[in-house]
Design an enzyme around this catalytic site. Structure first.
Site, mmCIF file in Angstrom:
data_model
loop_
_atom_site.group_PDB
_atom_site.id
_atom_site.type_symbol
_atom_site.label_atom_id
_atom_site.label_comp_id
_atom_site.label_asym_id
_atom_site.label_seq_id
_atom_site.Cartn_x
_atom_site.Cartn_y
_atom_site.Cartn_z
ATOM 1 N N ARG A 11 13.090 -5.211 2.845
ATOM 2 C CA ARG A 11 12.915 -3.809 2.425
ATOM 3 C C ARG A 11 14.068 -2.926 2.898
ATOM 4 O O ARG A 11 14.573 -3.095 4.000
ATOM 5 C CB ARG A 11 11.642 -3.214 3.046
ATOM 6 C CG ARG A 11 10.396 -3.932 2.687
ATOM 7 C CD ARG A 11 9.163 -3.104 2.955
ATOM 8 N NE ARG A 11 8.839 -2.904 4.352
ATOM 9 C CZ ARG A 11 7.607 -2.629 4.789
ATOM 10 N NH1 ARG A 11 6.599 -2.509 3.935
ATOM 11 N NH2 ARG A 11 7.379 -2.456 6.072
ATOM 12 N N ARG A 58 14.251 -0.212 8.336
ATOM 13 C CA ARG A 58 13.418 0.070 9.503
ATOM 14 C C ARG A 58 13.704 -0.942 10.596
ATOM 15 O O ARG A 58 13.774 -2.148 10.320
ATOM 16 C CB ARG A 58 11.942 -0.018 9.117
ATOM 17 C CG ARG A 58 11.472 1.181 8.365
ATOM 18 C CD ARG A 58 10.096 0.986 7.798
ATOM 19 N NE ARG A 58 9.113 0.467 8.752
ATOM 20 C CZ ARG A 58 7.812 0.385 8.485
ATOM 21 N NH1 ARG A 58 7.348 0.790 7.309
ATOM 22 N NH2 ARG A 58 6.984 -0.100 9.377
ATOM 23 N N LYS A 63 0.816 -1.216 0.000
ATOM 24 C CA LYS A 63 0.000 0.000 0.000
ATOM 25 C C LYS A 63 0.852 1.270 0.000
ATOM 26 O O LYS A 63 0.491 2.254 -0.652
ATOM 27 C CB LYS A 63 -1.022 0.005 1.137
ATOM 28 C CG LYS A 63 -0.462 -0.095 2.550
ATOM 29 C CD LYS A 63 -1.612 -0.295 3.540
ATOM 30 C CE LYS A 63 -1.160 -0.210 4.987
ATOM 31 N NZ LYS A 63 -0.030 -1.070 5.375
ATOM 32 N N ARG A 82 -6.334 1.885 11.900
ATOM 33 C CA ARG A 82 -5.840 0.534 12.161
ATOM 34 C C ARG A 82 -6.678 -0.187 13.204
ATOM 35 O O ARG A 82 -6.401 -1.347 13.504
ATOM 36 C CB ARG A 82 -4.394 0.612 12.670
ATOM 37 C CG ARG A 82 -3.344 0.328 11.597
ATOM 38 C CD ARG A 82 -2.002 0.489 12.259
ATOM 39 N NE ARG A 82 -0.938 -0.247 11.660
ATOM 40 C CZ ARG A 82 -0.072 0.256 10.765
ATOM 41 N NH1 ARG A 82 -0.219 1.462 10.302
ATOM 42 N NH2 ARG A 82 0.933 -0.480 10.336
ATOM 43 N N ARG A 140 3.671 -7.795 14.285
ATOM 44 C CA ARG A 140 2.890 -6.822 13.506
ATOM 45 C C ARG A 140 1.770 -7.509 12.734
ATOM 46 O O ARG A 140 0.674 -6.968 12.615
ATOM 47 C CB ARG A 140 3.821 -6.054 12.564
ATOM 48 C CG ARG A 140 4.730 -5.097 13.336
ATOM 49 C CD ARG A 140 5.882 -4.591 12.507
ATOM 50 N NE ARG A 140 5.465 -3.803 11.377
ATOM 51 C CZ ARG A 140 6.222 -3.569 10.305
ATOM 52 N NH1 ARG A 140 7.442 -4.093 10.237
ATOM 53 N NH2 ARG A 140 5.783 -2.827 9.334
HETATM 54 P P1 AMP Z 1 3.684 1.306 9.100
HETATM 55 O O1 AMP Z 1 4.792 2.162 8.540
HETATM 56 O O2 AMP Z 1 2.317 1.717 8.592
HETATM 57 O O3 AMP Z 1 3.941 -0.163 8.945
HETATM 58 O O4 AMP Z 1 3.658 1.602 10.664
HETATM 59 C C1 AMP Z 1 4.767 1.306 11.482
HETATM 60 C C2 AMP Z 1 4.337 1.255 12.942
HETATM 61 O O5 AMP Z 1 3.826 2.553 13.340
HETATM 62 C C3 AMP Z 1 3.198 0.302 13.274
HETATM 63 O O6 AMP Z 1 3.668 -1.027 13.464
HETATM 64 C C4 AMP Z 1 2.652 0.913 14.566
HETATM 65 O O7 AMP Z 1 3.501 0.644 15.672
HETATM 66 C C5 AMP Z 1 2.747 2.414 14.260
HETATM 67 N N1 AMP Z 1 1.523 2.929 13.609
HETATM 68 C C6 AMP Z 1 1.408 3.401 12.324
HETATM 69 N N2 AMP Z 1 0.147 3.783 12.070
HETATM 70 C C7 AMP Z 1 -0.562 3.544 13.199
HETATM 71 C C8 AMP Z 1 -1.926 3.693 13.549
HETATM 72 N N3 AMP Z 1 -2.832 4.147 12.672
HETATM 73 N N4 AMP Z 1 -2.297 3.337 14.807
HETATM 74 C C9 AMP Z 1 -1.410 2.870 15.699
HETATM 75 N N5 AMP Z 1 -0.113 2.690 15.429
HETATM 76 C C10 AMP Z 1 0.317 3.013 14.188
#
Ligand code: AMP
Length: 219
Positions: free
Chosen positions: A127, A161, A13, A88, A172
């Site tokens: 990644r 990351r 995404k 989320r 996750r």
């Molecule tokens: P992502 O880059 O979208 O995979 O997000 C990385 C991490 O950021 C996630 O594993 C969560 O710990 C935190 N995170 C990102 N978006 C949210 C959200 N909408 N609600 C809660 N935690 C978030």
């Protein structure tokens, strides 16, 4: 058009949101990227967020809702936005509905990226990104054309990351299944969800997403 991109980590995404931002002028609102910026400041808030992210858990709903509420007031979102990584949880989805009604804005579509979970660990743990311009790469699926040199800006420094390590990815994916997957029936009931095959190659997925934007896709 205002969109939500929904799917587990590694479903593609973020890649598609970047492409739409580049080619269609929509703004990508990646909550993960916003939180990573906060962690980089080293503030007390940033350190707390980093611990949560590294454990693969979710940052509290009230914090996330406030971040998005403020971000949607920025004028650049008026031309259309893509929520990438938000909502989320059901609490976030309901909070977003309330927020959009208050701001007199509407969602055009929710794009659900359907993927085979067994492929995700490999996709995520390979990644890496350019440290200078943020261009995304992958050990197996998308190496820079010249090894060690970013195609986009020529930098030779790359980062990974900390939450993309294989041992963190499982947490996750569990969090996604328990807390985020219930958003699929939530948006299906609202009649605004469209599914794309997230296992297809990047160009094919881009065409499917475009068809949704142009209103010519099946739901
Ligand atoms: P992502 O880059 O979208 O995979 O997000 C990385 C991490 O950021 C996630 O594993 C969560 O710990 C935190 N995170 C990102 N978006 C949210 C959200 N909408 N609600 C809660 N935690 C978030």
């Amino acid at each position: 058009m205002n969109l939500i991109f929904l799917g587990p980590p590694g479903c593609g995404k973020g890649t598609q949101a970047e492409i739409l931002e580049r080619n269609h002028g929509l703004v990508q609102l990646s909550t993960g990227a916003m939180l990573r910026e906060a962690t980089a400041t080293g503030s007390e808030f940033g350190l707390k967020v980093k611990a949560i992210m590294d454990a693969g858990q979710l940052v509290p709903d009230d914090v996330m809702l406030k971040i998005i509420d403020e971000r949607l007031d920025q004028p650049d979102t008026a031309k259309g936005f893509i929520l990438d990584g938000f909502p989320r949880t059901l609490v976030q989805a309901e909070g977003l509905d309330e927020m959009l009604a208050r701001k007199q804005r509407a969602l055009g579509a929710v794009v659900a990226f359907d993927v085979d979970e067994s492929a995700l660990v490999e996709r995520i743990s390979g990644r890496f990104t350019c440290a200078k311009c943020g261009a995304g790469y992958h050990d197996k699926f998308r190496q820079p054309s010249k090894e060690g040199v970013c195609d986009a800006c020529g930098s030779t420094e790359f980062t990974r990351r900390s939450d993309d390590r294989p041992e963190n990815v499982k947490a996750r994916l569990d969090v996604y299944a328990k807390q985020t997957a219930p958003l699929l029936p939530y948006y299906t009931k609202k009649g605004i969800i469209h599914h794309v095959d997230g296992m297809a190659d990047v160009d094919t997925v881009t065409r499917s997403v475009r068809a949704i934007l142009n209103g010519s896709a099946d739901s």
